[in-house]
Design an enzyme around this catalytic site. Sequence first.
Site, PDB file in Angstrom:
ATOM      1  N   ASP A   1       0.877  -1.176   0.000  1.00 21.53           N
ATOM      2  CA  ASP A   1       0.000   0.000   0.000  1.00 21.53           C
ATOM      3  C   ASP A   1       0.910   1.220   0.000  1.00 21.53           C
ATOM      4  O   ASP A   1       2.131   1.108   0.188  1.00 21.53           O
ATOM      5  CB  ASP A   1      -0.897  -0.015   1.251  1.00 21.53           C
ATOM      6  CG  ASP A   1      -1.828   1.201   1.301  1.00 21.53           C
ATOM      7  OD1 ASP A   1      -2.380   1.568   0.248  1.00 21.53           O
ATOM      8  OD2 ASP A   1      -1.976   1.805   2.379  1.00 21.53           O
ATOM      9  N   SER A   2       0.314   2.397  -0.153  1.00 18.92           N
ATOM     10  CA  SER A   2       1.114   3.619  -0.088  1.00 18.92           C
ATOM     11  C   SER A   2       1.592   3.893   1.334  1.00 18.92           C
ATOM     12  O   SER A   2       2.510   4.675   1.537  1.00 18.92           O
ATOM     13  CB  SER A   2       0.267   4.799  -0.567  1.00 18.92           C
ATOM     14  OG  SER A   2      -0.883   4.907   0.243  1.00 18.92           O
TER      15      SER A   2
ATOM     16  N   TYR B   1      -0.951   8.332  -2.568  1.00 18.67           N
ATOM     17  CA  TYR B   1      -1.027   8.032  -4.003  1.00 18.67           C
ATOM     18  C   TYR B   1      -2.286   8.650  -4.621  1.00 18.67           C
ATOM     19  O   TYR B   1      -2.339   8.907  -5.816  1.00 18.67           O
ATOM     20  CB  TYR B   1      -1.132   6.519  -4.219  1.00 18.67           C
ATOM     21  CG  TYR B   1       0.141   5.715  -4.079  1.00 18.67           C
ATOM     22  CD1 TYR B   1       1.321   6.257  -3.583  1.00 18.67           C
ATOM     23  CD2 TYR B   1       0.145   4.374  -4.471  1.00 18.67           C
ATOM     24  CE1 TYR B   1       2.466   5.477  -3.462  1.00 18.67           C
ATOM     25  CE2 TYR B   1       1.288   3.594  -4.362  1.00 18.67           C
ATOM     26  CZ  TYR B   1       2.442   4.141  -3.853  1.00 18.67           C
ATOM     27  OH  TYR B   1       3.567   3.361  -3.749  1.00 18.67           O
ATOM     28  N   GLY B   2      -3.303   8.836  -3.773  1.00 24.95           N
ATOM     29  CA  GLY B   2      -4.645   9.124  -4.274  1.00 24.95           C
ATOM     30  C   GLY B   2      -4.840  10.436  -4.982  1.00 24.95           C
ATOM     31  O   GLY B   2      -5.857  10.649  -5.623  1.00 24.95           O
TER      32      GLY B   2
ATOM     33  N   CYS C   1      -4.656  -1.556  -1.708  1.00 25.32           N
ATOM     34  CA  CYS C   1      -4.741  -0.123  -1.952  1.00 25.32           C
ATOM     35  C   CYS C   1      -5.837   0.113  -2.986  1.00 25.32           C
ATOM     36  O   CYS C   1      -5.732  -0.386  -4.119  1.00 25.32           O
ATOM     37  CB  CYS C   1      -3.388   0.362  -2.488  1.00 25.32           C
ATOM     38  SG  CYS C   1      -3.395   2.085  -2.990  1.00 25.32           S
TER      39      CYS C   1
ATOM     40  N   THR D   1      -6.557   2.789  -4.508  1.00 23.43           N
ATOM     41  CA  THR D   1      -6.081   3.639  -5.602  1.00 23.43           C
ATOM     42  C   THR D   1      -5.363   2.808  -6.661  1.00 23.43           C
ATOM     43  O   THR D   1      -5.661   2.897  -7.857  1.00 23.43           O
ATOM     44  CB  THR D   1      -5.134   4.715  -5.024  1.00 23.43           C
ATOM     45  OG1 THR D   1      -5.827   5.403  -3.980  1.00 23.43           O
ATOM     46  CG2 THR D   1      -4.688   5.680  -6.081  1.00 23.43           C
TER      47      THR D   1
ATOM     48  N   GLU E   1      -2.410   8.655   8.477  1.00 20.26           N
ATOM     49  CA  GLU E   1      -0.934   8.640   8.423  1.00 20.26           C
ATOM     50  C   GLU E   1      -0.330   9.482   9.556  1.00 20.26           C
ATOM     51  O   GLU E   1       0.808   9.291   9.940  1.00 20.26           O
ATOM     52  CB  GLU E   1      -0.440   9.143   7.064  1.00 20.26           C
ATOM     53  CG  GLU E   1      -0.689   8.179   5.912  1.00 20.26           C
ATOM     54  CD  GLU E   1       0.135   6.882   5.997  1.00 20.26           C
ATOM     55  OE1 GLU E   1       1.269   6.898   6.497  1.00 20.26           O
ATOM     56  OE2 GLU E   1      -0.397   5.837   5.551  1.00 20.26           O
TER      57      GLU E   1
ATOM     58  N   CYS F   1     -10.956   2.925   0.317  1.00 22.26           N
ATOM     59  CA  CYS F   1      -9.522   3.139   0.499  1.00 22.26           C
ATOM     60  C   CYS F   1      -9.166   2.348   1.750  1.00 22.26           C
ATOM     61  O   CYS F   1      -9.878   2.426   2.760  1.00 22.26           O
ATOM     62  CB  CYS F   1      -9.253   4.628   0.717  1.00 22.26           C
ATOM     63  SG  CYS F   1      -7.601   4.986   1.345  1.00 22.26           S
ATOM     64  N   THR F   2      -8.074   1.599   1.689  1.00 24.84           N
ATOM     65  CA  THR F   2      -7.760   0.706   2.810  1.00 24.84           C
ATOM     66  C   THR F   2      -7.319   1.459   4.066  1.00 24.84           C
ATOM     67  O   THR F   2      -7.242   0.869   5.140  1.00 24.84           O
ATOM     68  CB  THR F   2      -6.678  -0.305   2.400  1.00 24.84           C
ATOM     69  OG1 THR F   2      -5.577   0.415   1.834  1.00 24.84           O
ATOM     70  CG2 THR F   2      -7.222  -1.307   1.419  1.00 24.84           C
ATOM     71  N   HIS F   3      -7.059   2.746   3.932  1.00 24.31           N
ATOM     72  CA  HIS F   3      -6.784   3.529   5.146  1.00 24.31           C
ATOM     73  C   HIS F   3      -8.053   3.736   5.987  1.00 24.31           C
ATOM     74  O   HIS F   3      -7.976   3.931   7.187  1.00 24.31           O
ATOM     75  CB  HIS F   3      -6.250   4.927   4.781  1.00 24.31           C
ATOM     76  CG  HIS F   3      -4.794   4.983   4.456  1.00 24.31           C
ATOM     77  ND1 HIS F   3      -4.254   4.410   3.338  1.00 24.31           N
ATOM     78  CD2 HIS F   3      -3.750   5.556   5.120  1.00 24.31           C
ATOM     79  CE1 HIS F   3      -2.949   4.644   3.306  1.00 24.31           C
ATOM     80  NE2 HIS F   3      -2.619   5.337   4.384  1.00 24.31           N
TER      81      HIS F   3
END
Length: 273
Positions: A10-11, A42-43, A73, A75, A151, A185-187
């Site tokens: 992932d990012s 990345y998005g 991810c 994105t 993040e 989004c996996t976040h």
Amino acid sequence: MSDSAIGIFDSGLGGLTAAKELVRVLPHENVIYFGDTARVPYGNKSRSTIIRYAQQDAYFLLSRGVKMIIAACGTVSSVAAGLKDELPVPFTGVVIPTANAAVKATKNGRIGVIGTSATVNSGSYKKEILRQRKELTVFQQDCPLFVSLVENSFISEKDDIVKLVVERYLAPLKAQGIDTLILGCTHFPIISKAISEYLGDGVTLIDSGRETALYAAKILKEKGLLNKSDKQGTCRYYVSDTVEDFRKTAEIFLNRSVGDEVSHINLEQAMVR
Ligand code: DGL
């Protein structure tokens, strides 16, 4: 081959939502995780940049001898799905398994999708949902600030900043009367408590990380690639920026210490492509 690790990338931290579930359902598997924290997010990047980053991430994992790659991810899965055709190992992104789960979950036929700007602009989830059931109605909303919140360890549902941003982004979807929301989004599952508190019990949240882990487990089983060992598998985490921030939020989210398991990697030096 079967005792090789499963590669997840992932990012940043988001793919941990898939890694956590994968370890839960397949405790004997070894996992190598790469979070491209030096280049997150990345998005909001262009299509060509996202594709290039995704290729580099995947080839880094291949250089570690993984038997499968999961682009955890939304994105990358939305913009660089073509990666599947160039890799020598099984590959999955998050869009198909997540859309499947949403289509099964909705009762009133009104599904919300939230993701990064690149994901929402690609329309990937919407297309997949309508491909499966064209009578459904899909509402999309990009929520780029959610990635920055996660993040930067703003993940508590009690945090006023988190609550404010959640309300700002989700009010239009709430007004549409959705009964199912894809956390595309996996976040985003990392702040699912705040999202759920705002939307209430009547809205089912679909966790893209979790659904993708379950789907990947199915692929490995079908292909006879499951690890036959009965020992607890190992996890190694690589990040392209400093390890401290990743470690801090990862430990809160995974609810355990990841001290020695996290290393910094210089992607350019490690590159095999
Ligand atoms: N976790 C990612 C996703 O699922 C990426 C977020 C970002 O880097 O913008 O889209």
